[in-house]
Design an enzyme around this catalytic site. Structure first.
Site, mmCIF file in Angstrom:
data_model
loop_
_atom_site.group_PDB
_atom_site.id
_atom_site.type_symbol
_atom_site.label_atom_id
_atom_site.label_comp_id
_atom_site.label_asym_id
_atom_site.label_seq_id
_atom_site.Cartn_x
_atom_site.Cartn_y
_atom_site.Cartn_z
ATOM 1 C CB SER A 1 -5.224 29.173 44.948
ATOM 2 O OG SER A 1 -5.915 29.574 43.780
ATOM 3 C CE1 TYR B 1 -10.257 27.924 47.096
ATOM 4 C CE2 TYR B 1 -9.272 29.517 45.606
ATOM 5 C CZ TYR B 1 -9.371 28.227 46.086
ATOM 6 O OH TYR B 1 -8.561 27.243 45.562
#
Ligand code: NAD
Length: 256
Positions: free
Chosen positions: A138, A151
């Site tokens: 990401s 995350y």
């Protein structure tokens, strides 16, 4: 281009994983799907592309289930030539309020699962002297956002794992690279759009604009199909010597 190859894509019953699975299938790869929810629809979509498809519902937080999935894929198709580590979840909260159970789940699903699939896929890839490992990280593998501690930690971790995997196999035909998307309008992000709409008291469309406006200069979502084509490039002969990169496709997010 990928005829007679087999690709296993974790978390591919929806969103980015399904987009990547379809792009690889369009190149002729047989596909092993994984993930929760409806598996029949995604399997039919892949089969319609003229390749063989199988599904295994392993929970990516469980090492024993990952081992069973990798054995199943080898039994069905001989071996996994292309491994796409894509399964992931999100939880948004400040560190002091972050539920420890959510932290553990995010690290297990978004990071540790890729260690297990990679260690299990590598021996056959090395024996064949050809393999592709693609980690869906990401932009949060490159930069941080507040309230996404687990995350961001997991995604920075998987970018590191990508580099080590690339280095350990650098003299072979096995490559490992990461894809770093910005905002992609999948169920994972729709939840964040819904939360923003509720917090600001605005419509779904205005919440999407607010979300994009905070981070993504292009004001456009990247699509699963676009990410799928990047995965196809990593599988191509032109990418034989692309090793250990973390390639952002993010509308300019990390260029700022
Ligand atoms: P999604 O929610 O649409 O899909 C996630 C997939 O993972 C689903 O198939 C789900 O069933 C599966 N999954 C979840 N928990 C699992 C578990 N324990 N075991 C097995 N499968 C499990 O989400 P998405 O947006 O397509 O996300 C895919 C990947 O892309 C994730 O790693 C995510 O972090 C990453 N990503 C997404 C975005 C975005 O904007 N959507 C941006 C950057 C990175």
């Amino acid at each position: 281009m990928l005829k007679n190859k087999t690709a296993l894509v974790t978390g591919s019953t929806s969103g980015i994983g399904l987009g990547i699975a379809k792009a690889l299938a369009r190149q002729g790869a047989n596909i092993v799907l994984n993930g929760f929810g409806d598996a029949e629809g995604p399997q039919a979509e892949i089969r319609a592309l003229g390749v063989n498809v199988a599904y295994h519902g392993a929970d990516m937080s469980q090492a024993s289930e990952i081992e069973a999935m990798m054995a199943f894929a080898a039994e069905r198709f001989g071996q996994v030539d292309i491994l796409v580590n894509n399964a992931g979840i999100q939880h948004v909260s400040r560190i002091e309020n972050f539920p420890t159970e959510r932290w553990d789940a995010i690290i297990a699903i978004n990071l540790t699962s890729a260690f297990h699939t990679t260690r299990l896929a590598l021996p056959a890839m090395r024996a064949a002297n050809w393999g592709r490992i693609i980690n869906v990280a990401s932009v949060h593998g490159l930069v941080a956002s507040a309230e996404k501690s687990a995350y961001v930690a997991a995604k920075h971790g998987i970018v590191g794992l990508t580099k080590v995997t690339a280095l350990e196999n650098a003299t072979t035909g096995v490559t490992c690279n990461a894809i770093c998307p910005g905002w992609v309008l999948t169920p994972l992000v729709q939840k964040q759009v819904d939360a923003k709409a509720a917090a600001l008291g605005v419509s779904n469309e205005d919440a999407k604009k607010a979300l994009l406006g905070e981070k993504e200069p292009s004001m456009q979502f990247t699509t699963p199909d676009e990410l799928g084509e990047l995965a196809v490039f990593f599988c191509s002969a032109a990418a034989n010597n692309v090793r250990g990169v973390a390639w952002n496709m993010d509308g300019g997010w990390v260029a700022q």
